[in-house]
Design a protein around this motif. Structure first.
Motif, short mmCIF file in Angstrom:
data_model
loop_
_atom_site.label_atom_id
_atom_site.label_comp_id
_atom_site.label_asym_id
_atom_site.label_seq_id
_atom_site.Cartn_x
_atom_site.Cartn_y
_atom_site.Cartn_z
N PHE A 83 0.79 -1.01 0.04
CA PHE A 83 -0.10 -0.14 -0.07
C PHE A 83 0.99 1.27 0.07
O PHE A 83 1.94 1.19 0.97
N ILE A 84 0.61 2.24 -1.05
CA ILE A 84 1.58 3.13 -1.14
C ILE A 84 0.62 4.69 -1.02
O ILE A 84 -0.56 4.57 -1.36
N GLN A 85 1.14 5.69 -0.27
CA GLN A 85 0.52 6.83 -0.21
C GLN A 85 1.47 8.08 -0.18
O GLN A 85 2.46 7.86 0.29
N VAL A 86 1.04 9.08 -0.65
CA VAL A 86 2.06 10.23 -0.97
C VAL A 86 1.42 11.44 -0.23
O VAL A 86 0.12 11.51 -0.37
N GLY A 91 1.54 16.77 5.48
CA GLY A 91 1.09 15.83 5.90
C GLY A 91 -0.28 15.89 5.27
O GLY A 91 -0.97 14.58 5.56
N ARG A 92 -0.69 16.45 4.20
CA ARG A 92 -2.18 16.19 3.60
C ARG A 92 -1.77 14.90 2.72
O ARG A 92 -0.88 14.92 1.96
N PRO A 106 -2.32 5.36 8.28
CA PRO A 106 -2.36 6.50 9.23
C PRO A 106 -1.18 7.31 9.06
O PRO A 106 -0.17 6.71 8.98
N VAL A 107 -1.23 8.37 9.59
CA VAL A 107 -0.19 9.22 9.66
C VAL A 107 0.16 9.85 11.16
O VAL A 107 -0.84 10.36 11.65
N THR A 108 1.05 9.22 11.72
CA THR A 108 1.46 9.84 13.17
C THR A 108 2.37 11.14 13.20
O THR A 108 3.01 11.38 12.34
N ILE A 109 2.10 11.79 14.32
CA ILE A 109 3.08 12.87 14.72
C ILE A 109 4.50 12.40 14.71
O ILE A 109 5.13 13.36 14.04
#
Ligand code: ADP
Length: 487
Positions: A83-86, A91-92, A106-109
């Motif tokens: 799974f790939i996400q840019v 961070g958007r 999920p994007v963590t701090i």
């Protein structure tokens, strides 16, 4: 059961094997787990780096707009399981691989903070599905500015399943191995210890009356075989000792019975009618002879018993043996006078030993007395004393009846007599030579006999020489260095 050595052995065996197998399984599990996780980390990071570099490459005709095409171009496969996400620098979420559909990673701090510092972050998340996801967040830097953040994730399903299968295999194999090993261990312990049970059974059956029993020996000379052999030897020795004790008691009773019977007979004859005082005196004189004989036997027996118990202590001192031999010679001449036997003497001067004067005197007198007893009237005897090869040789020779070769090995045994009647008549009890042997051995020496029937016998006593007296040798330092005498 714990008192049973075979269970103890098996238990120890199982405990040790259990510890080894468990440690080995844990090591295997953790090493495999680490290497599988590491492989995944390397893979997802390299995918993220390929995506990042293709987007920063000004000559690349791909951009984030078609992630799947980038990967197909670089690796030759479609990232179905990745799974790939840019994300943009803030961070958007921007582009995603097709397989993410409506989901998002999920994007963590922490990941964003690390990315802002140019560092990659690895995380394990349970965000999607049954199995956890392993995810890396990598910043894409162009001209020292973060332009995007790439996230690549993959399911840990394959890893988890491989590890679970391994765990299952270990859960089944380790306990079964332990069960099989414990049965095998018990079998081996049983097999090894069976002969010990046999030894125990035989030992239980043995009493002083069944000392002829033996353990069946096996062909193998292992520890158990040697134990059985030692045990059998011990029973043989015990058997011999018991036999000797029984023989000794029987001989002693028999020896005392003869003079007692004579004594009783003489007293009965004396009491049968009134007699004259001379007759009583004659009977009582004969009684006294028998009592003397019995006293001698009892004294000898007492001495031998004490010697056996280690209660006879020698009064050791430096003795001039030449002088002692001369004294005994003088006394022997008196004893021999009645039979008109000539006793010659040949002696080296100043022969010294360390020993018990009274006992050595008794030894010499016993030998001389025997010589006189078993030599016919007008025979010849000789006492000789000489130093020979660092030892002292003391010989008592006679021209008497001699001892047959078959009897020679037994004459030092208790109560042994070649001719009972002749010996008793001469006042012997068969204990004299056993006492002589004890005295010689207690002085660290040896006694032997050479004899020819009808020609005579030679008794040879070999004793250790005493070290020179320091008082006689002023230059000598000490006598304590290596005394040659032993008790
Ligand atoms: P005993 O009191 O009967 O003499 P010993 O123990 O002194 O007992 O001797 C054992 C036996 O050895 C004697 O009975 C005798 O048969 C034999 N013996 C000992 N000394 C001599 C000797 N000098 N000549 C021949 N036989 C001897």
């Amino acid at each position: 059961m714990l008192g049973n050595i075979r269970f103890k052995l098996t238990l120890w065996y199982i405990i040790i094997l259990g510890i080894i197998l468990t440690s080995f399984s844990a090591f295997l599990y953790f090493t495999l787990s680490r290497s599988l996780h590491k492989g995944i980390d390397v893979k997802i990071k390299s995918i993220a780096e390929v995506i990042g570099s293709s987007s920063t490459n000004p000559y690349s005709h791909y951009s984030f707009s078609n992630i799947d095409r980038v990967l197909e171009e670089s690796f030759g496969w479609k990232p179905v399981t990745k799974f790939i996400q840019v994300l943009d620098e803030s961070g958007r979420i921007g582009r995603k691989s097709d397989n993410l559909q409506r989901f998002q990673l999920p994007v963590t701090i922490r990941a964003l903070k690390n990315a802002s510092q140019g560092k990659a972050t690895f995380e394990t998340t349970k965000a999607m599905g049954k199995y956890p996801l392993r995810m890396v967040t990598v910043p894409v830097v162009r001209r020292r500015h973060i332009i995007n953040i790439v996230q690549v994730a993959t399911s840990l399903e394959a890893v988890e399943e491989a590890l679970n299968t391994l765990l299952l295999i270990l859960w089944i194999t380790v306990p079964s191995a332990l069960v099989v090993a414990s049965l095998g261990g018990l079998f081996l312990a049983n097999k090894a210890l069976k002969p010990v049970d046999e030894i125990t059974r035989t030992a239980r059956m043995i009493t002083s009356k069944s000392l002829d029993q033996r353990i069946k020996l096996r062909k193998t000379k292992d520890e158990i075989g040697r134990l059985a052999e030692t045990f059998n030897d011990m029973i043989s020795r015990l058997g011999r000792s018991f036999k000797q004790i029984r023989q000794f008691s029987a001989d002693a009773s028999h020896e005392l019975r003869t003079p007692l019977t004579i004594l009783k007979g003489e007293i009965e004859v004396g009491l049968r009618k009134r007699r004259r005082p001379e007759e009583y005196r004659k009977i009582m004189n004969s009684n006294l002879e028998e009592v003397d004989h019995m006293t001698q036997i009892v004294d000898d027996l007492l001495f031998l018993s004490k010697a056996d118990m280690g209660e006879v202590h020698l009064q050791k001192q430096r003795i001039n043996l030449t002088q002692l031999v001369s004294e005994v010679h003088a006394q022997a001449k008196m004893i021999a006078m009645a039979k008109d036997i000539t006793i010659n003497i040949s002696k080296d001067s100043n022969v010294t030993v360390i020993g018990d004067r009274l006992k050595l005197r008794e030894l010499l007198l016993n030998l001389v007395d025997n010589g006189v007893k078993y030599t016919p009237t007008r025979g010849e005897m000789m006492i000789s004393l000489e130093r020979d090869d660092g030892r002292i040789k003391l010989r008592v020779m006679d021209s008497g009846i001699g001892i047959a070769p078959k009897d020679q090995p037994h004459i030092f045994d208790r109560f042994f007599r070649v001719d009972k009647a002749r010996s008793r008549k001469a006042g012997g009890s068969g204990l004299g030579l056993s006492i002589c042997k004890w005295i010689v051995q207690a002085h660290g020496g040896e006694i032997s006999v050479e004899s020819q029937v009808g020609k005579g016998s030679t008794f040879t006593v070999t004793l250790p020489v005493a070290l020179p007296d320091p008082k006689e040798m002023p230059e000598a330092k000490s006598i304590s260095e290596g005394p040659t005498f032993q008790n």
